[in-house]
Every structure is written in C-alpha cells, then in structure tokens.
Design an enzyme around this catalytic site. Structure first.
Site, PDB file in Angstrom:
ATOM      1  N   ASN A  60       0.868  -1.178   0.000  1.00 15.43           N
ATOM      2  CA  ASN A  60       0.000   0.000   0.000  1.00 15.43           C
ATOM      3  C   ASN A  60       0.902   1.224   0.000  1.00 15.43           C
ATOM      4  O   ASN A  60       1.545   1.526   1.000  1.00 15.43           O
ATOM      5  CB  ASN A  60      -0.888  -0.036   1.264  1.00 15.43           C
ATOM      6  CG  ASN A  60      -1.702   1.241   1.435  1.00 15.43           C
ATOM      7  OD1 ASN A  60      -1.769   2.085   0.537  1.00 15.43           O
ATOM      8  ND2 ASN A  60      -2.329   1.383   2.594  1.00 15.43           N
ATOM      9  N   LYS A 116       0.121   4.298  -0.211  1.00 14.43           N
ATOM     10  CA  LYS A 116      -0.478   5.495   0.414  1.00 14.43           C
ATOM     11  C   LYS A 116      -0.244   6.711  -0.510  1.00 14.43           C
ATOM     12  O   LYS A 116      -0.258   6.545  -1.718  1.00 14.43           O
ATOM     13  CB  LYS A 116       0.073   5.673   1.828  1.00 14.43           C
ATOM     14  CG  LYS A 116      -0.068   4.375   2.653  1.00 14.43           C
ATOM     15  CD  LYS A 116       0.201   4.531   4.110  1.00 14.43           C
ATOM     16  CE  LYS A 116       0.005   3.180   4.802  1.00 14.43           C
ATOM     17  NZ  LYS A 116       0.185   3.228   6.241  1.00 14.43           N
ATOM     18  N   HIS A 121      -9.335   1.176   5.618  1.00 13.42           N
ATOM     19  CA  HIS A 121      -8.014   1.394   6.215  1.00 13.42           C
ATOM     20  C   HIS A 121      -8.147   2.353   7.395  1.00 13.42           C
ATOM     21  O   HIS A 121      -8.937   3.289   7.359  1.00 13.42           O
ATOM     22  CB  HIS A 121      -7.055   1.970   5.162  1.00 13.42           C
ATOM     23  CG  HIS A 121      -5.627   1.930   5.621  1.00 13.42           C
ATOM     24  ND1 HIS A 121      -5.102   2.877   6.469  1.00 13.42           N
ATOM     25  CD2 HIS A 121      -4.636   1.037   5.382  1.00 13.42           C
ATOM     26  CE1 HIS A 121      -3.834   2.554   6.724  1.00 13.42           C
ATOM     27  NE2 HIS A 121      -3.530   1.446   6.071  1.00 13.42           N
ATOM     28  N   GLU A 136      -6.404   4.725   8.333  1.00  9.08           N
ATOM     29  CA  GLU A 136      -6.194   6.150   8.005  1.00  9.08           C
ATOM     30  C   GLU A 136      -7.475   6.750   7.432  1.00  9.08           C
ATOM     31  O   GLU A 136      -7.777   7.924   7.671  1.00  9.08           O
ATOM     32  CB  GLU A 136      -5.003   6.292   7.037  1.00  9.08           C
ATOM     33  CG  GLU A 136      -3.684   6.079   7.779  1.00  9.08           C
ATOM     34  CD  GLU A 136      -2.548   5.519   6.953  1.00  9.08           C
ATOM     35  OE1 GLU A 136      -2.608   5.573   5.711  1.00  9.08           O
ATOM     36  OE2 GLU A 136      -1.583   5.003   7.564  1.00  9.08           O
ATOM     37  N   GLU A 138      -4.952  -4.855  10.806  1.00 14.59           N
ATOM     38  CA  GLU A 138      -3.915  -3.835  10.947  1.00 14.59           C
ATOM     39  C   GLU A 138      -4.113  -3.095  12.271  1.00 14.59           C
ATOM     40  O   GLU A 138      -4.902  -2.152  12.344  1.00 14.59           O
ATOM     41  CB  GLU A 138      -4.012  -2.820   9.797  1.00 14.59           C
ATOM     42  CG  GLU A 138      -3.757  -3.402   8.434  1.00 14.59           C
ATOM     43  CD  GLU A 138      -3.159  -2.375   7.481  1.00 14.59           C
ATOM     44  OE1 GLU A 138      -2.185  -2.731   6.811  1.00 14.59           O
ATOM     45  OE2 GLU A 138      -3.642  -1.229   7.420  1.00 14.59           O
ATOM     46  N   GLY A 163       3.065   2.331  10.747  1.00 17.98           N
ATOM     47  CA  GLY A 163       4.002   3.436  10.571  1.00 17.98           C
ATOM     48  C   GLY A 163       4.770   3.783  11.838  1.00 17.98           C
ATOM     49  O   GLY A 163       5.443   4.811  11.905  1.00 17.98           O
ATOM     50  N   SER A 219       3.932  -2.130  10.169  1.00 13.12           N
ATOM     51  CA  SER A 219       5.396  -2.188  10.318  1.00 13.12           C
ATOM     52  C   SER A 219       6.001  -3.531   9.887  1.00 13.12           C
ATOM     53  O   SER A 219       6.962  -4.009  10.489  1.00 13.12           O
ATOM     54  CB  SER A 219       5.810  -1.834  11.746  1.00 13.12           C
ATOM     55  OG  SER A 219       5.430  -0.498  12.043  1.00 13.12           O
TER      56      SER A 219
HETATM   57  P1  13P Z   1       3.371   0.434   7.599  1.00 11.61           P
HETATM   58  O1  13P Z   1       3.860  -0.848   6.982  1.00 11.61           O
HETATM   59  O2  13P Z   1       4.092   1.651   7.082  1.00 11.61           O
HETATM   60  O3  13P Z   1       3.320   0.347   9.092  1.00 11.61           O
HETATM   61  O4  13P Z   1       1.850   0.612   7.108  1.00 11.61           O
HETATM   62  C1  13P Z   1       0.971  -0.433   7.240  1.00 11.61           C
HETATM   63  C2  13P Z   1      -0.275  -0.106   6.505  1.00 11.61           C
HETATM   64  O5  13P Z   1      -1.012   0.771   6.893  1.00 11.61           O
HETATM   65  C3  13P Z   1      -0.566  -0.845   5.274  1.00 11.61           C
HETATM   66  O6  13P Z   1      -1.843  -0.594   4.828  1.00 11.61           O
END
Ligand code: 13P
Length: 249
Positions: free
Chosen positions: A9, A11, A95, A97, A167, A173, A213
């Site tokens: 992903n 982003k 997600h 976010e 997740e 992150g 992560s």
């Molecule tokens: P990270 O791997 O940067 O922690 O992000 C995970 C994520 O949100 C994948 O959708």
C-alpha cells in the site's frame, strides 16, 4: 489456503514516473515467481499507467479507496467502475487512516464493500484496534463490531471474494510490529468469527493478512503463524529492495 498474499500500500507516495519505474523493476525481479499473489496499490493518478506496465505479468493492481456512490455529482470522488476501467482487481477499504483521519464509519465502509463487489472488485477489508482500545481490553469487541457492521448483509458468495487485513492501528508506521503471537491471536479470532457467522469452513477460503510495520526482518516470523496468510505492507513497500525481500521471504 492459497499462496501467500503480499500487498504493498503506497499510500500518498510516488508520481506516475516513480510508480511506473518501480513497477518495471518489480516485474523483472519477480518474473519467475509463481507461488505468491503480489498486489500493489499506487495512488489514483498512477493506477492506469501502472496497469499498462503490469500487462502480461501476474502482479495485480489495487486502489486504496473508492466512492460508496455509483456515479454522479460527487466532486473529487472515484467510482468502482472507474477503478475497474483503470485495471484494478482489488481495492483497499476501511483502512485505519480512512477511518481515523477522514471519518469513515462502519456503515460507509459497508456501502463501499458492496459497491466494490457489485462492480467485480475484490475488497481488501481492513480492521484493527487503536492503542487505547487494546489497553482497555476491547480489542476483540472492536474487531467484531468492525467485521459485523462492515460486512452487514453480505452473502456467502460475497464473503468468499474478500481479503481481510488485520492492521492494529498502533503498529502502523510506528516501527512497532505486533508480535507474531499477538497477530496470530487476532487472526484466529477473525477466522472463528467468520466461520461462526457465515458457516463452517467459510474462513478457510479467505486470506487473512497482517499489516503494521512489516519489514524484511519480521516477515518470516509473521508468515510462520498458522492463520497469517499474507501481509499488507506500507512503508517497506515503497523501496524496491525491501519489498522484494518481503515478497521472497
Ligand atoms: P506500515 O507498513 O508503514 O506500518 O503501514 C501499514 C499499513 O497501513 C498498510 O496498509
């Protein structure tokens, strides 16, 4: 269960040129690999050029979001039909976010899942608790609510086309991965919940993947867990070397 499902992903990262360059490298580097389902989720602007660059490969394209409306006067939105047209097979829905920064509630997520399925897209449906929810011991009830409301009124055929991504918000992150045991516990819970809700052996067909992560160092221990069928990678999917190491764990 099928082959490991490894999705990147991206982003809000990469221009069209950066996305296409990455895609060309990726397809060359894993041309021989046929025991993985590899998916990349570029930003909207790069979807079509990346789809063109992926032609003839076995890597699949995902969008990161879609509208819950079919078409019409919704300035700034992108529909399921447009994503199919651009070459997407998957779409990430729910997600954290989107939930936390853009206020998406379970009902909207449910509507997005329905319109995605009706258009032939496979949802990568994300669930996960925040740190606060984990600390107050409500992880299981939060995940159960997200799943029941997100999948409200779907039938067994719909459910079979899903990928579910666990997740934990506190692991995204942050460099703080869930331990393999923590992730396995929730994955097993999700699998039982799916079996209990949609009928026995239902969950066996649904990839349940972990995100938060994930990196080249922790991929193998995560994938060694029984109910972890793949990963959804954020930061470490932006760099070709680390993404390749994750894919080839
Ligand atoms: P990270 O791997 O940067 O922690 O992000 C995970 C994520 O949100 C994948 O959708």
């Amino acid at each position: 269960m099928g082959v490991p499902f490894i999705a990147g992903n991206w982003k809000m990262n990469k221009t069209i040129r950066e996305a296409v360059d990455f895609t060309n490298q990726l397809r060359n580097l894993i041309a021989e690999l046929d025991d993985r389902e590899v998916v990349i989720a570029p930003p909207f602007t790069a979807l079509y050029p990346v789809a063109e660059a992926l032609k003839g490969s076995n890597i699949h394209l995902s969008a990161q979001n879609l509208s819950d409306k079919a078409e019409g006067a919704y300035t700034g939105e992108v529909s399921a039909r447009m994503l199919v047209d651009a070459g997407c097979r998957y779409v990430i829905i729910g997600h954290s976010e989107r939930r936390n920064l853009f206020g998406e509630k379970d009902a909207v997520i449910n509507a997005k899942i329905k319109i995605a399925l009706a258009s032939g897209l496979k949802p990568i449906f994300c669930v996960g608790e925040t740190l606060e929810e984990r600390e107050e011991d409500s992880t299981f009830s939060v995940i159960e609510r997200q799943i029941k409301e997100g999948l409200n009124n779907l039938n067994r055929d719909d459910i079979r086309r899903l990928v579910i991504a666990y997740e934990p918000v506190w692991a995204i992150g942050t460099g703080k991965t869930a331990t393999p045991e923590q992730a396995q516990e929730i994955h097993a819970f999700i699998r039982h919940l799916m079996d209990a809700t949609y009928g026995e052996h239902m969950a066996g067909d649904i990839p349940i993947i972990y995100g938060g992560s994930v990196n080249p160092k922790n991929i193998s221990v995560l994938m060694a867990e029984r109910d972890i069928n793949g990963v959804l990678v954020g930061g470490a999917s932006l760099d070709i070397d680390s993404f390749i190491q994750i894919i080839k764990f």
